[in-house]
Design an enzyme around this catalytic site. Structure first.
Site, PDB file in Angstrom:
ATOM      1  N   GLU A 282       0.829  -1.218   0.000  1.00 25.82           N
ATOM      2  CA  GLU A 282       0.000   0.000   0.000  1.00 25.82           C
ATOM      3  C   GLU A 282       0.863   1.268   0.000  1.00 25.82           C
ATOM      4  OE1 GLU A 282      -3.183   0.255  -0.520  1.00 25.82           O
ATOM      5  OE2 GLU A 282      -3.427  -1.920  -0.558  1.00 25.82           O
ATOM      6  N   ASP A 364       3.585  -4.265  -5.733  1.00 21.27           N
ATOM      7  CA  ASP A 364       4.050  -5.592  -5.286  1.00 21.27           C
ATOM      8  C   ASP A 364       5.581  -5.657  -5.362  1.00 21.27           C
ATOM      9  OD1 ASP A 364       1.499  -6.497  -4.820  1.00 21.27           O
ATOM     10  OD2 ASP A 364       1.378  -7.790  -6.597  1.00 21.27           O
TER      11      ASP A 364
END
Length: 420
Positions: A282, A364
């Site tokens: 995030e 990611d």
């Protein structure tokens, strides 16, 4: 008018295309054998649960989308918009306003339209929440909470939304040739205003936010924030479990005042390492400026739309083709933004989903670069398993609808990088 018929025809083209994709996805949801690439990642039992949940949602979706497609078509072809405008004028006349009070009539029009929309959706939402979500163990709401939320949302719309609409209509009428500049600047300010008050004023009306207790998890998250210079000022846990078993985490705030919110469901489903890895992902969005880029793209889109709206605002045919004899500003806004721009909207949404998926891969990779590849891998599996996400979606369906890449694509990327 020809324009109205074109709008209706296009809406059916989109409906048929989207239904075709839903049918493709439904076929995938009927598979009952665990795909080979999911062996050892999830259990056969969890896969079958996810498939059953997906089928229930899809069957419901077929009926709901057909109902609202037919309802929308009937409303457009039988002049529901001009009828509602006429009723709005009748109502303000009852209260002693003349038909010259266009902004007052516009507010009545919005309130009536919103009330109809809210009430007509309630049966569908009740079924989705208290039948489908309940059956699969996600619903934690009571009927009382459901209707309390509805009332709160409606009041909030009246308190915040109506003044915004009033300001926008006044600006358009006052702004002359340059109104698109003022309109865009106004919406940009409203966006910043809403991003500011939503987490601090609106969200707490629906959920309870508590500081995360001192302990290892808090320490690990603060260490992560310090490591990437994320200006974390507050760390909250929200009682998401009050309504649903689904889990999430997000951050918000401008400049040097950032806050992180964890759902209590997420804390219960994952270990500390996995939670920190998910937050690493995030915060990757922040570090890589994804949030800012999306905001800028959105503002460019709104500016372009207002500019085009400025060119069409006085086009009499835009109104007459939908059955209007006059040219109320609010009607121009609705016809232009909801119907006229619909073809472009679908193309933009598709492109934004593609960009969003690319950003997810980048976030990611960012978390992996921080050394969280294994924890993120297991964390993503847990999120998908606990939320019964679609483990093996149809590629066309996911390309069109998904803002996040399918789980297996993300795991493959992490695995390749993990073993490097």
């Amino acid at each position: 008018g020809m324009l109205l018929e074109t709008v209706v025809a296009f809406s059916w083209v989109v409906y048929v295309l989207e239904t075709y994709l839903e049918v493709r996805q439904y076929r995938k949801l009927q598979e009952d054998k665990l795909p080979i690439e999911l062996n050892g990642i999830i259990t056969s039992e969890k896969f079958l649960q996810s498939q059953a949940y997906g089928r229930d949602k899809a069957r419901f979706g077929f009926i709901e989308s057909f109902f609202f497609q037919v309802e929308g078509t009937i409303m457009l072809l039988f002049g529901a918009l001009p009828w509602l405008w006429h009723k709005s004028l009748e109502i303000i006349l009852l209260f002693g306003f003349s038909s010259d009070y266009e902004v007052t009539a516009s507010l009545v029009f919005i309130v009536l339209g919103m009330l109809y929309g809210t009430v007509s959706h309630i049966p569908w939402e009740l079924y989705q929440t208290f039948v489908i979500e309940e059956k699969h163990g996600f619903n934690k709401q009571t009927l009382a909470l459901f209707f309390t939320d509805k009332i709160k949302s409606t009041v909030l719309f009246w308190v915040i939304g109506l003044p915004i609409f009033t300001g926008l209509v006044h600006l358009i009428q006052w702004g002359g040739e340059q109104f698109y500049l003022y309109g865009w600047a106004f919406i940009a300010c409203v966006t910043v205003f809403m991003l500011t008050i939503y987490p601090t004023v609106i969200a707490p009306l629906f959920n309870t936010f508590k500081p995360l207790d001192e302990g290892q998890l808090r320490t690990d998250i603060e260490t992560l924030a310090a490591k990437i210079a994320f200006p974390l000022t507050k760390l909250f846990v929200v009682d998401g479990s009050r309504r649903s078993g689904h889990s999430n985490a997000y951050f918000y705030g401008f400049f040097k005042n950032k806050r992180i919110v964890l759902y209590d469901t997420l804390i219960n489903q994952m270990n500390n390492g996995e939670i920190v890895a998910v937050l690493g992902h995030e915060l990757g969005h922040w570090k890589l400026n994804h949030t800012l880029k999306m905001l800028v793209i959105g503002q460019v889109q709104i500016f372009t739309y207002f500019f085009l709206f400025g060119k069409l605002l006085g086009w009499e045919y835009l109104y007459s083709s939908f059955g209007f004899r006059t040219q109320p500003t609010i009607i121009g806004l609705i016809i232009f933004f909801q119907f006229f721009m619909s073809p472009i909207d679908h193309v933009i949404k598709f492109a934004m989903n593609m960009l969003s998926r690319e950003f997810e891969f980048q976030a990611d990779a960012f978390a992996k670069g921080l050394g969280y590849a294994e924890e993120l891998y297991s964390g993503l599996v847990k999120i998908s398993s606990e939320n019964l996400g679609s483990f093996s979606p149809d590629p066309w369906y996911s390309a069109y609808h998904y803002s996040h890449p399918p789980l297996m694509e993300r795991l493959r990327e992490l695995k390749v990088k993990k073993s490097e």
